[in-house]
Structures are given as C-alpha cells and as structure tokens.
Design an enzyme around this catalytic site. Sequence first.
Site, PDB file in Angstrom:
ATOM      1  CE  LYS A  11       7.056   9.520   2.926  1.00  0.00           C
ATOM      2  NZ  LYS A  11       6.790   8.064   2.941  1.00  0.00           N
ATOM      3  CG  HIS A 117       2.712  11.777   1.521  1.00  0.00           C
ATOM      4  ND1 HIS A 117       2.015  10.622   1.761  1.00  0.00           N
ATOM      5  CD2 HIS A 117       1.783  12.760   1.309  1.00  0.00           C
ATOM      6  CE1 HIS A 117       0.717  10.891   1.707  1.00  0.00           C
ATOM      7  NE2 HIS A 117       0.551  12.176   1.439  1.00  0.00           N
TER       8      HIS A 117
HETATM    9  P1  IDP Z   1       2.537   5.718  -0.686  1.00  0.00           P
HETATM   10  O1  IDP Z   1       3.412   6.620   0.142  1.00  0.00           O
HETATM   11  O2  IDP Z   1       3.263   5.217  -1.914  1.00  0.00           O
HETATM   12  O3  IDP Z   1       1.188   6.311  -0.992  1.00  0.00           O
HETATM   13  P2  IDP Z   1       1.191   4.032   1.316  1.00  0.00           P
HETATM   14  O4  IDP Z   1       0.713   2.645   1.036  1.00  0.00           O
HETATM   15  O5  IDP Z   1       0.155   5.116   1.446  1.00  0.00           O
HETATM   16  O6  IDP Z   1       2.276   4.398   0.190  1.00  0.00           O
HETATM   17  O7  IDP Z   1       2.046   3.960   2.641  1.00  0.00           O
HETATM   18  C1  IDP Z   1       2.462   5.128   3.311  1.00  0.00           C
HETATM   19  C2  IDP Z   1       3.920   4.997   3.674  1.00  0.00           C
HETATM   20  O8  IDP Z   1       4.068   3.942   4.614  1.00  0.00           O
HETATM   21  C3  IDP Z   1       4.856   4.624   2.516  1.00  0.00           C
HETATM   22  O9  IDP Z   1       5.279   5.721   1.754  1.00  0.00           O
HETATM   23  C4  IDP Z   1       6.003   3.966   3.235  1.00  0.00           C
HETATM   24  O10 IDP Z   1       6.907   4.932   3.748  1.00  0.00           O
HETATM   25  C5  IDP Z   1       5.314   3.272   4.395  1.00  0.00           C
HETATM   26  N1  IDP Z   1       5.035   1.870   4.054  1.00  0.00           N
HETATM   27  C6  IDP Z   1       4.075   1.384   3.250  1.00  0.00           C
HETATM   28  N2  IDP Z   1       4.128   0.039   3.174  1.00  0.00           N
HETATM   29  C7  IDP Z   1       5.155  -0.331   3.959  1.00  0.00           C
HETATM   30  C8  IDP Z   1       5.703  -1.598   4.306  1.00  0.00           C
HETATM   31  O11 IDP Z   1       5.259  -2.662   3.858  1.00  0.00           O
HETATM   32  N3  IDP Z   1       6.766  -1.553   5.154  1.00  0.00           N
HETATM   33  C9  IDP Z   1       7.288  -0.407   5.655  1.00  0.00           C
HETATM   34  N4  IDP Z   1       6.782   0.815   5.363  1.00  0.00           N
HETATM   35  C10 IDP Z   1       5.741   0.856   4.522  1.00  0.00           C
END
Ligand code: IDP
Length: 141
Positions: A11, A117
């Site tokens: 990222k 990611h």
């Molecule tokens: P992951 O990247 O660990 O799979 P996901 O739940 O798929 O997590 O969420 C995608 C991205 O969204 C995360 O990597 C993070 O950058 C952002 N994100 C997830 N939850 C939050 C939050 O509660 N606040 C701010 N950003 C979040």
Amino acid sequence: MPVERTLSIIKPDAVAKNIIGKIYSRFEDNGLKIIAARMLHLSQADAEGFYAVHRSRPFFNDLVKFMISGPVVVQVLEGEDAIKKNRDLMGATDPKKAEKGTIRADFADSIDANAVHGSDAIETAAVEIAYFFPSLNIYSR
Ligand code: IDP
C-alpha cells in the site's frame, strides 16, 4: 498442501517508506514466488472497484482516499497454501494487534495505513488477480 495464487498489494504507506524490498523478502523467504508484479497509482474508480465489497462500511471513503494517496505495488504470489501463508505473514488488520514479526506489526502505523493487502479466500484471490493482471502477464515457474 495445494499450490495457490493470491493477490498482494504493497500500500502507499509502505511504498513511501521505501520498504518494497523488505516486504518482498518476507514473501520470498517464506516460500512464496512473485509471479507477476506492477507499480501503479490507482484512480478513485480503480480503488472503489477493488474494494467494492466494503462500499457500505463506515471506513470506505477513507480507505479509498488512502489507497489513491500514492503509488502501490501489486503482485501475484504463488506457493503452497499461499492465501493463508500471506495472511499469516501480513498479521492482523490493526498493526497494534498484529503478532510481532509480521509485516504489519513491524512496518505499519495504523489500521488505515497498514502496509499490505492480501486476498482472503480462493474465490476473492481469483477475482482480485484478474482485476490487475491478464493471464498472459502471470509467469508461473
Ligand atoms: P484486511 O486488509 O486485513 O483483509 P479488511 O477487513 O478486508 O482487512 O479491510 C480492508 C482494509 O480496510 C484494511 O486493510 C484497512 O486498511 C481498512 N479497514 C478495515 N477496518 C477498518 C477500520 O475499522 N477503520 C479504518 N480502516 C479499516
């Protein structure tokens, strides 16, 4: 263990910190091959499309804004159990909760700027890989 492919993104925060190589070493040292790679600066439409599943989440706008704030490096990783292996190497979404020695614990600053990611399942990996790479640009070996 089956050989799988997964989509990984370094990222904008990690690209800005100049740690692309350090992150690539984590993949290579743990049996994941980089079989496709490109650096690109996502447009708003690119980022919204990629994260479409999160559209209704409260953090969606901030996530898109962050993902278009600078260039990213996108790669396909291949190896045994690649999807879980990559998720284990990444660590928890919130770097504060990530285990020591994971990419996010070692290199990320916050849940918004969390360095990497990685696809979370076979089906999403297939969709995410196709989002960035035509099959002709993937070099399995
Ligand atoms: P992951 O990247 O660990 O799979 P996901 O739940 O798929 O997590 O969420 C995608 C991205 O969204 C995360 O990597 C993070 O950058 C952002 N994100 C997830 N939850 C939050 C939050 O509660 N606040 C701010 N950003 C979040």
